[in-house]
Design a protein around this motif. Structure first.
Motif, mmCIF file in Angstrom:
data_model
loop_
_atom_site.group_PDB
_atom_site.id
_atom_site.type_symbol
_atom_site.label_atom_id
_atom_site.label_comp_id
_atom_site.label_asym_id
_atom_site.label_seq_id
_atom_site.Cartn_x
_atom_site.Cartn_y
_atom_site.Cartn_z
ATOM 1 N N GLY A 188 56.990 26.207 52.554
ATOM 2 C CA GLY A 188 55.960 27.238 52.647
ATOM 3 C C GLY A 188 54.671 26.788 53.294
ATOM 4 N N CYS A 260 53.920 36.107 56.745
ATOM 5 C CA CYS A 260 54.008 34.788 56.101
ATOM 6 C C CYS A 260 53.598 34.843 54.634
ATOM 7 C CB CYS A 260 53.118 33.788 56.831
ATOM 8 S SG CYS A 260 53.679 33.382 58.483
ATOM 9 N N GLY A 261 53.282 36.032 54.145
ATOM 10 C CA GLY A 261 52.923 36.180 52.740
ATOM 11 C C GLY A 261 51.452 36.336 52.472
ATOM 12 N N ARG A 263 47.895 37.937 51.851
ATOM 13 C CA ARG A 263 47.414 39.202 51.296
ATOM 14 C C ARG A 263 46.499 39.878 52.311
ATOM 15 N NH1 ARG A 263 42.741 40.037 46.743
ATOM 16 N NH2 ARG A 263 42.948 42.303 46.513
ATOM 17 N N LYS A 421 47.646 34.214 49.285
ATOM 18 C CA LYS A 421 48.679 35.199 48.979
ATOM 19 C C LYS A 421 48.133 36.217 47.971
ATOM 20 C CE LYS A 421 51.991 31.361 49.159
ATOM 21 N NZ LYS A 421 53.001 30.605 48.364
#
Length: 469
Positions: A188, A260-261, A263, A421
């Motif tokens: 990640g 990519c996650g 927020r 995120k």
């Protein structure tokens, strides 16, 4: 609230670039996407922090982003220039005013911006920027904290100072280089980025540190339509009001970060401001805003959102800004006079002819405004605290139109400029700065803080990315 379903629907409407079949590969300590104010500040800070191999990508044919086109006023608390003018200010006051205007700001980001605003000006000065000695009260900012250079387009000076520093340190900028995707490792963390160069050549840049500084999405009509219903089809970007320029602020980096996650927040928060021929000065107190009846309808210098609401209440009527020559105009007067968006009225009769109104009505409005400034009458619409009487003729007069000035939502970051995120955890190696981010300004932006954001968070992103190599 922006739901994932709503975002995905908008994403489906936004064209994504395709990847060329052959991919060239290279490596860099840090990859920076975007060469506007935030991106170049990040590059300068990364160099100062010891980064040696920087890949700086710009999707347009030229560098500078929206910053190089801007009037470039910076809001900051900087006693070095404020104290000699007797200006009383503090970062706490600046923060409280940003929050009062923005309503839903991320308080931790506001604190970092305000506390570091003055230091960022000193940092830019050390890079070569030469500030004007007079600090001004600008439209949309409650206190006297507007800093500029002597250039009407001060943003140009910021870009040139940063470019000179970058060139001295042998960092090249790859223009016509568009971010296609962000690569994450199995754990990640950032592993690299893929770009399309000149529309047909693909390049993979391996890196563990990626900084996104690509601006907002004011040029993406699909995203604006889906998230900002107040934006009409007639509104253009304030950076490209005639639609003649290339504008790369399409939100592509924001979309890639989301995949990519990252927020995303406040995508519905868009600052809409009036732009046009009539405005000849960014400072408060030198002009009058008139409706089609020749009447004042708002306190000049109020926050942008209040001004937008006041304009909306006027319906479809044409709006004008009236001012008089006062010797400190910072906008490009000559170009406005040349293209006809601004006119000079050398008499009351000429002014009445331009406005298509009775001369007596206009004289009454100006007289009442001047009396209000001088404290001779009360009970009318308030005037700006720094207002001064409007002398004339001659007058400058021109219409104004609503434009999309900036998108206030975007990628969520923490105080280290790390992209986070939905659970608040950072995506290791991914940073963002400038208008591509969201949270700092809330629902409305205090004038001048957009440029401050570029300086402060661009510097933070570059420094932290380099320090963690």
């Amino acid at each position: 609230m922006i739901t994932r379903r709503c975002f995905c629907q908008a994403l489906a409407l936004s064209p994504l670039p395709t990847l060329a079949s052959s991919v060239e590969t290279m490596s860099a300590d840090i990859v920076i996407v975007g060469s506007g104010g935030a991106g170049l500040c990040a590059a300068c800070a990364a160099i100062q922090a010891g980064a040696k191999h920087i890949f700086l990508a710009e999707k347009s044919p030229t560098v500078g982003g929206h910053t190089i086109l801007s009037a470039g006023t910076v809001a900051a608390v900087w006693p070095k220039l404020q104290k000699p003018q007797g200006i009383d200010d503090s970062w706490e006051l600046m923060a409280s005013q940003m929050i009062a205007i923005g309503k839903t700001n991320d308080l931790s980001l506001v604190r970092v911006l305000c506390q570091n605003s003055g230091a960022s000006l000193q940092w830019m000065e050390d890079l070569g920027v030469r500030w004007r000695k007079d600090v001004r009260k600008i439209f949309g900012c409650p206190n006297v904290r507007g800093f500029k250079t002597n250039n009407a387009r001060s943003g140009f000076d910021y870009i040139i100072a940063a470019l000179n520093f970058i060139k001295k340190n042998n960092v090249n900028i790859f223009t016509n280089t568009e971010l296609t995707s962000i690569e994450l490792s199995p754990s990640g963390t950032v592993g690299g980025a893929i770009f399309t160069i000149d529309g047909n050549k693909a390049m993979r840049v391996k890196t563990k540190k990626l900084i996104l500084a690509t601006g907002g999405f004011t040029a993406n009509r699909e995203l604006l339509t889906n998230f900002a219903p107040d934006v009409t089809s007639e509104m253009r970007s304030s950076a490209n009001p005639k639609g003649l320029l290339y504008d790369g602020c399409d939100g592509q980096a924001m979309i890639e970060a989301s995949l990519c996650g990252a927020r995303l927040l406040n995508l519905d928060a868009v600052q809409i401001i009036p732009m046009g021929g009539g405005r000849t000065e960014l400072e408060n107190g030198v002009d009058i805003w008139l409706n089609s009846h020749g009447e004042r309808f708002v306190k000049e210098g109020c926050p942008w959102k209040e001004l937008k609401a006041a304009i909306d209440r006027q319906g479809a009527s044409r709006l004008w800004v009236l001012s008089a020559p006062h010797g400190s105009e910072t906008e490009n007067i000559e170009s406005k006079l040349l293209d006809g968006s601004l006119k000079i009225a050398n008499s009351w009769d000429e002014l009445a002819s331009i406005l298509q109104l009775p001369k007596e009505k206009i004289r009454q409005t100006v007289s009442e405004y001047n009396d209000s400034v001088l404290g001779k009458i009360s009970g009318l619409i308030d005037v700006a605290e720094s207002a001064r009487p409007l002398s004339g003729p001659p007058f400058y007069i021109g219409p104004v139109n609503l434009t999309v000035h900036t998108t206030l939502g975007g990628i969520a970051i923490n105080t280290r400029s790390e992209v986070v995120k939905s659970n608040g955890e950072p995506i290791p190696g991914l940073y963002a700065a400038g208008e591509v981010t969201g949270g700092l300004h809330g629902q409305d932006k205090m004038a001048g803080t957009g440029m401050t954001e570029n300086f402060v968070f661009g510097r933070i992103a570059g420094t932290n990315a380099a320090n963690s190599i």
